[in-house]
Design a protein around this motif. Structure first.
Motif, PDB file in Angstrom:
ATOM      1  N   ASP A 147      -1.132  10.973  14.822  1.00 28.36           N
ATOM      2  CA  ASP A 147       0.496  11.087  14.742  1.00 28.36           C
ATOM      3  C   ASP A 147       0.555  12.587  13.591  1.00 28.36           C
ATOM      4  N   THR A 148       1.532  13.193  13.783  1.00 33.90           N
ATOM      5  CA  THR A 148       2.038  14.400  12.934  1.00 33.90           C
ATOM      6  C   THR A 148       2.863  14.178  12.028  1.00 33.90           C
ATOM      7  N   GLY A 149       2.618  12.917  11.178  1.00 36.04           N
ATOM      8  CA  GLY A 149       3.798  12.569  10.445  1.00 36.04           C
ATOM      9  C   GLY A 149       3.358  12.687   8.829  1.00 36.04           C
ATOM     10  N   ILE A 150       3.731  12.070   8.092  1.00 38.25           N
ATOM     11  CA  ILE A 150       3.643  12.394   6.685  1.00 38.25           C
ATOM     12  C   ILE A 150       2.301  12.280   6.142  1.00 38.25           C
ATOM     13  N   GLY A 151       1.421  11.554   6.637  1.00 36.67           N
ATOM     14  CA  GLY A 151       0.041  11.235   6.424  1.00 36.67           C
ATOM     15  C   GLY A 151       0.010  10.794   5.077  1.00 36.67           C
ATOM     16  N   MET A 152      -1.590  10.849   4.693  1.00 32.92           N
ATOM     17  CA  MET A 152      -1.716  10.079   3.314  1.00 32.92           C
ATOM     18  C   MET A 152      -2.562  10.837   2.279  1.00 32.92           C
ATOM     19  N   THR A 153      -2.177  10.728   0.968  1.00 26.32           N
ATOM     20  CA  THR A 153      -3.341  11.625   0.154  1.00 26.32           C
ATOM     21  C   THR A 153      -4.345  10.263   0.090  1.00 26.32           C
ATOM     22  N   ARG A 154      -5.394  10.939  -0.812  1.00 31.89           N
ATOM     23  CA  ARG A 154      -6.409  10.134  -1.074  1.00 31.89           C
ATOM     24  C   ARG A 154      -6.179   8.799  -1.751  1.00 31.89           C
ATOM     25  N   ASP A 155      -5.195   8.989  -2.661  1.00 33.05           N
ATOM     26  CA  ASP A 155      -4.703   7.813  -3.628  1.00 33.05           C
ATOM     27  C   ASP A 155      -3.860   6.720  -2.772  1.00 33.05           C
ATOM     28  N   GLU A 156      -3.398   7.547  -1.714  1.00 35.24           N
ATOM     29  CA  GLU A 156      -2.524   6.483  -0.795  1.00 35.24           C
ATOM     30  C   GLU A 156      -3.331   5.707   0.391  1.00 35.24           C
ATOM     31  N   LEU A 157      -4.322   6.636   0.619  1.00 36.26           N
ATOM     32  CA  LEU A 157      -5.208   5.945   1.588  1.00 36.26           C
ATOM     33  C   LEU A 157      -5.978   4.537   0.881  1.00 36.26           C
ATOM     34  N   GLU A 158      -6.354   4.938  -0.360  1.00 31.71           N
ATOM     35  CA  GLU A 158      -7.034   3.792  -1.301  1.00 31.71           C
ATOM     36  C   GLU A 158      -5.931   2.499  -1.511  1.00 31.71           C
ATOM     37  N   HIS A 159      -4.731   3.014  -1.637  1.00 29.27           N
ATOM     38  CA  HIS A 159      -4.065   1.906  -2.038  1.00 29.27           C
ATOM     39  C   HIS A 159      -3.217   1.163  -0.766  1.00 29.27           C
ATOM     40  N   ASN A 160      -2.740   1.990   0.175  1.00 28.70           N
ATOM     41  CA  ASN A 160      -1.874   1.574   1.231  1.00 28.70           C
ATOM     42  C   ASN A 160      -2.865   0.654   2.197  1.00 28.70           C
ATOM     43  N   LEU A 161      -4.095   1.173   2.260  1.00 29.50           N
ATOM     44  CA  LEU A 161      -5.031   0.453   3.230  1.00 29.50           C
ATOM     45  C   LEU A 161      -6.141  -0.119   2.500  1.00 29.50           C
ATOM     46  N   GLY A 162      -5.818  -0.619   1.291  1.00 34.56           N
ATOM     47  CA  GLY A 162      -6.860  -1.486   0.687  1.00 34.56           C
ATOM     48  C   GLY A 162      -6.145  -2.783   0.226  1.00 34.56           C
ATOM     49  N   THR A 163      -4.754  -2.690  -0.195  1.00 35.66           N
ATOM     50  CA  THR A 163      -4.065  -3.897  -0.668  1.00 35.66           C
ATOM     51  C   THR A 163      -2.973  -4.310   0.119  1.00 35.66           C
ATOM     52  N   ILE A 164      -2.462  -5.564  -0.129  1.00 35.99           N
ATOM     53  CA  ILE A 164      -1.049  -5.885   0.600  1.00 35.99           C
ATOM     54  C   ILE A 164      -0.179  -5.841  -0.267  1.00 35.99           C
ATOM     55  N   ALA A 165       0.911  -5.100   0.259  1.00 38.44           N
ATOM     56  CA  ALA A 165       2.035  -4.560  -0.771  1.00 38.44           C
ATOM     57  C   ALA A 165       2.895  -5.919  -0.947  1.00 38.44           C
ATOM     58  N   HIS A 166       3.065  -6.771  -0.125  1.00 41.69           N
ATOM     59  CA  HIS A 166       4.275  -7.797  -0.431  1.00 41.69           C
ATOM     60  C   HIS A 166       3.386  -9.072  -0.635  1.00 41.69           C
TER      61      HIS A 166
END
Ligand code: ADP
Length: 626
Positions: A81-100
């Motif tokens: 996708d050509t969306g908002i993308g993720m920074t390094r930090d976001e990759l680490e946190h969004n795809l390593g933990t469960i938010a809820h």
């Protein structure tokens, strides 16, 4: 591995989740494509909104779209996708933990739900991990819209993931799923095409499968109602609500004044909150001219309507409004009011059309309506119409509306009465309803602890005051029923005024540590006594709830407020007590205290069980003739 690669352990909960995902049965494995596309669509919506509000946007010229590429030989499925993308930090946190993952039961509930139906994974806000249902490894290459360097996230789902810097990426996210041996069909075009058409037809960006656009991009809510089929509505509900059930109610409306509004709202069938999932996020998205401004918006509806799913679109909102500014935007507040009132009116109309259906909705979502009635003064009038309670004139399990009650009110009746109790049977066996029954006046039974708070906040309905029958200053109107022919007989048998006065002063003295006052009752029929509340606002039930919450917080008992005891001068025990009080004061005191405790129990209030049982045995001993 290059120097720039770092490896991380998944958060413990994520590991367990991955375990569940990897080892669950895959009857519905298709779902992972829907989840990844839905993440891409979110990322595109976020970018579209950011690009309206920010000046500095990386790769601004790239078209907003989702591309799917397949490689049958290498067994790869790639979603870009050509969306908002993720920074390094976001990759680490969004795809390593469960938010809820706040609540303890989250994982247990999730495991149960996912094992029953993998489709539910999206509802838990963990859709990305579904990629591991089909992938032996998942590679996420992403570059944020802020233009910072891109990175690759890589994992086989077994316990850790790595992140490496990766040069030359465009804005957005590419997810490369290396398919498991038994999932290779997902590299076949016809398979993927059927999944995309089934699940993602409402995605508001082009989805290109090997160069060919496979969805029609449309905003359903802007189309004419008569042109939309039931199936389209239901599919849209499933898409926007990430849902698998069918909606119970649907409201699609447009307005031109006072604001331009296009709204499509759904009430689901299931209430996930009561299933133990913790407080749910709001489910309605706010759009302006078909552009998503605020997903799962906290601003567009009051919090107690968080169970609704759907879309509100208004052209009057400034397109470039930031999410923070929405909160105190006067236009948004106005929009919220109009949409909320419209929805509540719709519910009331639906209830009138089909009460059975409404009662089903009420049994699932009534708790939210009650939450609104206790917390939101703005919509009290509308909410009052939607409440349902059992009453002395309703059938068991078939609650009635306050409007029904008002229609049945006796001509001389000015107030609406209610009384709390743990069950219909308990209320009907208790002292509070005696006079109502005798005079044939309807009384509402509030069977849930929250109910008295609801009615007390509401204060009145249709100009009639709502009054709890355990109030000390209650005055019940004469009657409409005509069942009191026997009043005169009983008059004769009742305690003489003088004897009653003397009993009252003795009781006041004897119970001075327990009660605020003792009064000769005008409304008891058979029971010897009852507890009433001199504080007109608090009911016994409310007091019990507050005491329980104090206890839960370890604040200890505050004893509650002092009550009044009403005694029944026609009751044989009371009549006998008037004499006993003079003959055997000690024993009479025990009887008085026991009457008080019994009345407290009937009011649902707490007594000291040790003291009471001991006293009770003492009285029994004497009754047996010891
Ligand atoms: P949810 O989407 O419900 O929050 P997910 O587990 O699917 O849960 O995704 C976790 C988070 O990862 C998302 O909230 C989002 O911030 C980020 N994310 C996932 N996919 C993408 C993507 N394609 N582009 C940008 N961010 C993404």
């Amino acid at each position: 591995m290059s120097d720039k690669t770092k490896t991380y352990e998944f958060q413990a909960e994520t590991k367990k989740l991955l375990d569940i995902v990897i080892n669950s049965l895959y009857t519905e494995r298709d779902v992972f494509i829907r989840e990844l596309i839905s993440n891409s669509a979110d990322a595109l919506e976020k970018f579209r909104h950011e690009s309206l509000t920010s000046e500095d946007v990386f790769d601004d010229h790239v078209p907003l779209e989702i591309t799917i590429d397949l490689d049958e030989e290498k067994h790869l499925l790639t979603i870009t996708d050509t969306g908002i993308g993720m920074t390094r930090d976001e990759l680490e946190h969004n795809l390593g933990t469960i938010a809820h993952s706040g609540s303890n039961t989250f994982l247990t509930e999730l495991a149960e739900a996912v094992q029953k139906d993998v489709n539910l994974i999206g509802q838990f806000g963990v859709g990305f991990y579904a990629a591991f249902m089909a992938g032996k490894s998942v590679r996420v290459q992403s570059r944020s819209w802020d233009g910072s360097e891109g990175h690759e996230w890589l994992s086989d789902g077994s316990g850790s993931f790595s992140i490496t810097e990766l040069e030359g990426l465009r804005r957005g996210t590419k997810i490369i799923v290396e398919l498991k041996d038994d999932a290779q069909e997902y590299a076949q075009k016809f398979k993927v095409e059927s999944v995309v058409k089934r699940y993602s037809s409402f995605v508001p960006f082009p989805i290109k499968l090997e160069g060919e656009t496979v969805n029609t991009v449309q905003a359903l809510w802007t189309r004419n109602r008569s042109e939309i089929s039931e199936d389209e509505y239901t599919e849209f509900y499933k898409f926007v609500g990430n849902a698998v059930d069918e909606p119970v109610y649907r409201l699609h409306f447009t307005a031109d004044a006072p604001l331009m509004i296009n709204a499509l709202l759904f009430a689901p069938k299931e209430n996930f909150e009561v299933l133990g999932f913790g407080k749910m996020d709001p489910g309605v998205n706010l759009y302006c001219q078909r552009i998503l401004i605020d997903q799962h918006s906290k601003n567009i509806l009051p919090e107690w309507l968080r169970f609704l799913k759907g879309v509100v679109d208004s052209e009057d909102l400034p397109l470039n409004i930031s999410r923070q500014a929405l909160q105190d935007n006067a236009l948004v507040a106005k929009l919220r009011k109009v949409v909320t009132k419209r929805f509540l009116k719709y519910l009331d109309e639906e209830a009138k059309k089909d009460e059975e259906k409404y009662l089903e909705f009420w049994s699932t979502f009534g708790i939210f309506i009650k939450e609104g009635a206790t917390s939101d003064y703005e919509y009290q009038k509308e909410l009052g119409k939607l409440l349902r309670f059992e009453s002395s004139k309703s059938d068991k399990g078939k609650p009635v509306s306050l409007a029904d009650y008002v229609l049945r009110m006796n001509p001389d009746q000015e107030e609406i009465y209610y009384i709390n109790g743990p069950s219909r049977a308990a209320i009907e066996a208790g002292p509070y309803v005696e006079m109502f029954r005798k005079k044939d006046i309807e009384i509402i039974y509030t069977l849930e602890p929250i109910d008295d708070f609801v009615l007390s906040h509401l204060a009145e309905f249709d100009g009639k005051k709502l009054v709890s029958a355990d109030r000390a200053d209650l005055s019940i109107p004469e009657s409409g029923g005509g069942k009191d022919e026997d009043t005169d007989d009983k008059e004769e048998q009742k305690l003489e005024d003088e004897a009653a006065d003397s009993l009252v002063s003795w009781l006041k003295e004897t119970l001075k540590d327990q009660v605020a006052d003792v009064i000769v009752s005008k409304r008891l029929v058979d029971a010897p006594a009852m507890i009433v509340n001199p504080d007109g606002y608090m009911t016994s039930s409310m007091e019990r709830v507050l005491a329980a919450s104090r206890a839960e917080k370890g604040l200890g008992l505050d004893g509650g407020s002092r009550k009044n005891l009403e005694i029944n001068p026609k009751n044989p025990i009371i009549k006998r007590l008037a004499e006993l009080q003079k003959e055997d004061t000690d024993f009479a005191s025990d009887v008085a205290l026991q009457i008080y405790d019994n009345a407290m129990i009937q009011a649902g209030l707490v007594v000291d069980p040790l003291v009471m049982v001991e006293r009770n045995y003492k009285i029994l001993n004497r009754a047996i003739g010891d």
